[in-house]
Design a protein around this motif. Structure first.
Motif, short mmCIF file in Angstrom:
data_model
loop_
_atom_site.label_atom_id
_atom_site.label_comp_id
_atom_site.label_asym_id
_atom_site.label_seq_id
_atom_site.Cartn_x
_atom_site.Cartn_y
_atom_site.Cartn_z
N ALA A 98 0.84 -1.20 0.00
CA ALA A 98 0.00 0.00 0.00
C ALA A 98 0.88 1.25 0.00
N ALA A 99 1.97 1.20 0.77
CA ALA A 99 2.87 2.36 0.82
C ALA A 99 3.55 2.58 -0.53
N ALA A 100 3.88 1.49 -1.20
CA ALA A 100 4.49 1.62 -2.53
C ALA A 100 3.51 2.30 -3.48
N LEU A 101 2.24 1.92 -3.38
CA LEU A 101 1.23 2.55 -4.24
C LEU A 101 0.98 3.99 -3.82
N ASP A 102 1.26 4.29 -2.55
CA ASP A 102 1.12 5.67 -2.08
C ASP A 102 2.37 6.49 -2.37
N ASN A 103 3.28 5.91 -3.16
CA ASN A 103 4.46 6.65 -3.62
C ASN A 103 5.36 7.08 -2.47
N ALA A 104 5.48 6.25 -1.44
CA ALA A 104 6.30 6.62 -0.29
C ALA A 104 7.77 6.29 -0.57
N SER A 105 8.65 7.19 -0.19
CA SER A 105 10.09 6.94 -0.38
C SER A 105 10.56 5.91 0.64
N LYS A 106 11.74 5.35 0.41
CA LYS A 106 12.26 4.32 1.31
C LYS A 106 12.40 4.84 2.72
N PHE A 107 12.90 6.07 2.82
CA PHE A 107 13.10 6.66 4.14
C PHE A 107 11.76 6.83 4.85
N LYS A 108 10.77 7.30 4.10
CA LYS A 108 9.46 7.54 4.67
C LYS A 108 8.81 6.22 5.12
N VAL A 109 9.00 5.17 4.31
CA VAL A 109 8.45 3.87 4.68
C VAL A 109 9.07 3.42 6.00
N PHE A 110 10.37 3.62 6.13
CA PHE A 110 11.05 3.20 7.35
C PHE A 110 10.57 4.02 8.54
N TYR A 111 10.52 5.34 8.34
CA TYR A 111 10.25 6.26 9.44
C TYR A 111 8.77 6.24 9.83
N LYS A 112 7.88 6.12 8.83
CA LYS A 112 6.45 6.24 9.12
C LYS A 112 5.76 4.89 9.30
N ILE A 113 6.35 3.82 8.78
CA ILE A 113 5.67 2.53 8.88
C ILE A 113 6.48 1.52 9.68
N THR A 114 7.70 1.23 9.23
CA THR A 114 8.48 0.19 9.89
C THR A 114 8.72 0.53 11.36
N LEU A 115 9.25 1.73 11.61
CA LEU A 115 9.63 2.09 12.97
C LEU A 115 8.42 2.09 13.93
N PRO A 116 7.32 2.73 13.58
CA PRO A 116 6.16 2.66 14.48
C PRO A 116 5.65 1.24 14.68
N MET A 117 5.74 0.42 13.61
CA MET A 117 5.20 -0.94 13.73
C MET A 117 6.03 -1.78 14.70
N ILE A 118 7.34 -1.52 14.80
CA ILE A 118 8.15 -2.33 15.72
C ILE A 118 8.43 -1.57 17.01
N SER A 119 7.75 -0.44 17.21
CA SER A 119 8.04 0.35 18.41
C SER A 119 7.79 -0.40 19.73
N PRO A 120 6.78 -1.27 19.83
CA PRO A 120 6.63 -1.99 21.10
C PRO A 120 7.85 -2.82 21.44
N GLN A 121 8.40 -3.49 20.43
CA GLN A 121 9.58 -4.32 20.67
C GLN A 121 10.79 -3.45 20.99
N LEU A 122 10.94 -2.34 20.28
CA LEU A 122 12.08 -1.45 20.55
C LEU A 122 12.00 -0.89 21.97
N PHE A 123 10.80 -0.54 22.37
CA PHE A 123 10.62 0.00 23.72
C PHE A 123 10.96 -1.06 24.76
N PHE A 124 10.50 -2.26 24.51
CA PHE A 124 10.81 -3.37 25.41
C PHE A 124 12.32 -3.56 25.52
N ILE A 125 12.99 -3.56 24.38
CA ILE A 125 14.44 -3.75 24.37
C ILE A 125 15.12 -2.62 25.13
N LEU A 126 14.65 -1.40 24.91
CA LEU A 126 15.24 -0.24 25.57
C LEU A 126 15.16 -0.40 27.09
N VAL A 127 13.97 -0.76 27.59
CA VAL A 127 13.79 -0.88 29.03
C VAL A 127 14.62 -2.03 29.59
#
Lengths: 350, 292
Positions: free
Chosen positions: B191-220
């Motif tokens: 869907a993001a590819a069809l929305d013309n999202a750049s690689k950086f934007k996909v990472f920053y707006k989709i990948t990072l928020p999607m794995i944020s629970p795990q990242l937060f867990f790891i941080l703590v």
């Protein structure tokens, strides 16, 4: 506005050939439905238009331009996914405007578009919610709004209604027809449900095992099916088919093409049978009639018979189809047609 | 009739009782005992000569320079380990997420340090970091860089320990992140590819928020773990040279025989610091974490 064309397209995943040398023209501004059983390659076609999968060979043209090397986001297409594929971490508003942001649409313009689209699909009160806080129908609308807001020249839909309940699905069918009328853009819609295909399509492209079986308007595909597959895939219940016992030819008739009577009548094809099941659907009743050789599904508008009753089944000559051994339909002007008609008449009242 | 009703009321308590006994015995009691010890001038030879001194141990902690030194070392160590490990494991995970046969091999390889005892790891790294004959200095010299004293100088000893900890942790956390990445439905990226999202934007707006629970867990988890670092320090440097790697837990350990009361008080302070830190994390970051 854009027509889509597949030229000698082959698609294979590793050694698994899904589609081989397919040629297809999807007309500009038409509502085209790709329909077929699962695994027939309809979604594969759609994904090639979107640019999500690259074809192994051949070319895909949108608006006369070969788009093989154009990224999905630059093809001017929008897609509604079966599971909607909303961005779960974004609000409804962010979901809708994500594509606009990427296309560098100004903020005022974005707001204006989001407001008007959400008004159209009835999402205005939910703009600040996350998709997880929406019902299935509302998510569906977000997916639709996200596609509409980009003003694409081609709308792709991959079974967008299959996750909705029956009532909502019927309602959304109407809304999609209206939407198409309003936008006037090319719609390509994938479904396995022949009811959706019949109800919405300008043109149905019926597929099976990677091949196009028939490409026609709904009424044509229903009245003049190319082959046995088309005859049995389109229509509920499917066409009744029996062996003629001659050259491997099969005869067929639609469930509503037969007349059930308590007394013997003089129809072109007539047999005696017994009613095995009865499905009362309200405006119509569907009987399963067992004859000596076959079991036929018969649709009647009147509900006159009961289970286990002896009935006579009659079909007019005009309602009868014949299919060759290779499953192609035998046209009425075919030289053998009259002979097969006569043979069927000979089987009277077995 | 009455009996069954009593049992109905009691049943939940009866069912959690075994676990509760364990927690009381092995968690709550030690903590309370630690707090109690921290208020005594404890005599190891003769328990009866122990003296209650109230908050004196705590006053002493906050007036001693070596405590602040240990605290600073621990904070530096934690920041170093957490930041480097998270950045590295995120990077490695993104790379491993591309399914190739080679990556499957790397994934297995990168996890191996986690199943090896830290003692072995520390010893091997001490050998690698040996200033005169060690492989690391050999490599540095080979590319024309000056050799480092590694564990033998107070300016590089903490960095050396951070490197070893990162090396040991990175595979495990990469694996956690890879698992999170694999959980993101492919259609969202389409869907993001069809929305013309750049690689950086996909990472920053989709990948990072999607794995944020795990990242937060790891941080703590990693912050807490790093604050309690001990084994690496104990084996590789013994807190030196010149106290440059004396972390809080090692600092506590140093007082194990001389002043149990003071060590206990420091333990309580450590516990408080970790609690406050975790609390701050939750307050600051919890609205940035997207739970599904």
């Amino acid at each position: 506005m854009a027509a889509i064309e597949f030229v000698n397209v082959t698609q294979a995943f590793e050694k698994n050939v899904i589609i081989k040398d397919l040629n297809l023209k999807i007309e500009d501004g038409k509502f085209t439905v790709l329909v077929g059983p699962s695994g027939c390659g309809k979604t594969t076609l759609l994904r090639m238009i979107a640019g999500l999968d690259r074809q192994t060979a051949g070319s895909v043209l949108i608006g006369g331009e070969d788009v093989t090397d154009i990224a999905p986001g630059q093809r001017g297409v929008a897609m509604v996914f079966q599971n909607y594929a909303l961005y779960p971490t974004m609000t409804v508003r962010e979901n809708i405007e994500f594509g606009l942001k990427n296309n560098k649409v100004s903020k005022e313009e974005r707001n204006r578009l989001v407001e008007s689209i959400s008004e159209t699909v009835g999402l205005s009160p939910y703009l600040n919610r996350k998709p997880s806080a929406l019902s299935g129908g509302q998510r569906q609308r977000v997916a639709l709004a996200r596609a509409m807001v980009k003003k694409p020249s081609v709308f792709l839909m991959d079974e967008p209604l299959s996750n909705l309940d029956a009532k909502l699905r019927a309602q959304m069918r109407i809304e999609l027809i209206e939407l198409h009328k309003k936008l006037g853009t090319t719609f390509v819609y994938v479904t396995h449900d022949q009811v959706e295909a019949m109800s919405m399509a300008d043109t149905i492209v019926l597929m099976n095992q990677g091949r196009i079986q028939q490409e026609a308007a709904p009424e044509d595909i229903y009245r003049q099916p190319n082959n046995l597959f088309a005859a049995q895939f389109i229509g509920v219940p499917p066409m009744n088919v029996g062996d003629l016992g001659m050259d491997g030819v099969k005869f067929g008739f639609r469930p509503e093409g037969a007349v059930l009577t308590a007394e013997r009548t003089d129809s072109h094809f007539g047999v005696r049978g017994r009613i095995v099941t009865r499905e009362m659907l309200g405006s119509e009743t569907i009987y399963q009639v067992k004859t000596k050789q076959h079991a036929f599904m018969i649709k009647c508008t009147e509900d006159q018979f009961t289970v286990d009753q002896e009935v006579f089944l009659g079909v007019d000559a005009s309602k009868i189809f014949f299919f060759r051994q290779d499953e192609h339909r035998i046209a009425q002007d075919d030289v053998r047609h009259a002979a097969y008609m006569a043979a069927l008449r000979g089987q009277q009242h077995e | 009739m009455n009996n069954t009703r009593v049992w109905q009321k009691l049943r939940p308590y009866a069912l959690v009782l075994p676990a509760m006994i364990g927690i009381l015995l092995f968690v709550v009691y030690p903590i309370l005992y630690l707090v109690k010890l921290s208020m005594f001038k404890y005599n190891l030879l003769n328990k009866d000569k122990s003296k209650f001194i109230g908050a004196d141990n705590y006053t002493e902690i906050f007036s001693r320079g070596d405590f602040y030194n240990a605290l600073l070392t621990t904070v530096l160590y934690t920041v170093g380990v957490v930041v480097i490990t998270m950045a590295l494991s995120l990077f490695i995970a993104l790379w491993l997420n591309q399914n190739t046969r080679f990556n499957a091999l790397v994934q297995a390889g990168i996890f191996t340090p986690h199943i090896i005892s830290i003692v072995s790891i520390a010893l091997v790294w001490m050998w690698l970091m040996e200033p005169n004959y060690g492989l690391l200095n050999f490599a540095l010299k080979a590319v024309g860089l000056p050799a480092l004293p590694w564990l033998q100088s107070s300016s590089t000893s903490l960095l050396s320990i951070i490197i070893v900890s990162v090396w040991q942790n990175v595979g495990y956390y990469s694996l956690l992140i890879v698992a999170a990445l694999k959980n993101i439905p492919q259609t969202i990226y389409e869907a993001a590819a069809l929305d013309n999202a750049s690689k950086f934007k996909v990472f920053y707006k989709i990948t990072l928020p999607m794995i944020s629970p795990q990242l937060f867990f790891i941080l703590v988890i990693m912050t807490i773990g790093s604050f309690k670092v001990f084994d690496t320090v104990k084996i590789m440097t013994g807190g030196g040279p010149n106290g440059s790697t004396t972390t809080l837990v090692y600092y506590i350990y140093e007082f194990r025989t001389t002043s149990i009361g003071y060590a206990s008080a420091t333990g309580v302070v450590l516990m408080a610091i970790i609690t406050v830190l975790t609390f701050i994390y939750f307050r600051l970051l919890s609205n940035k974490v997207h739970y599904q």
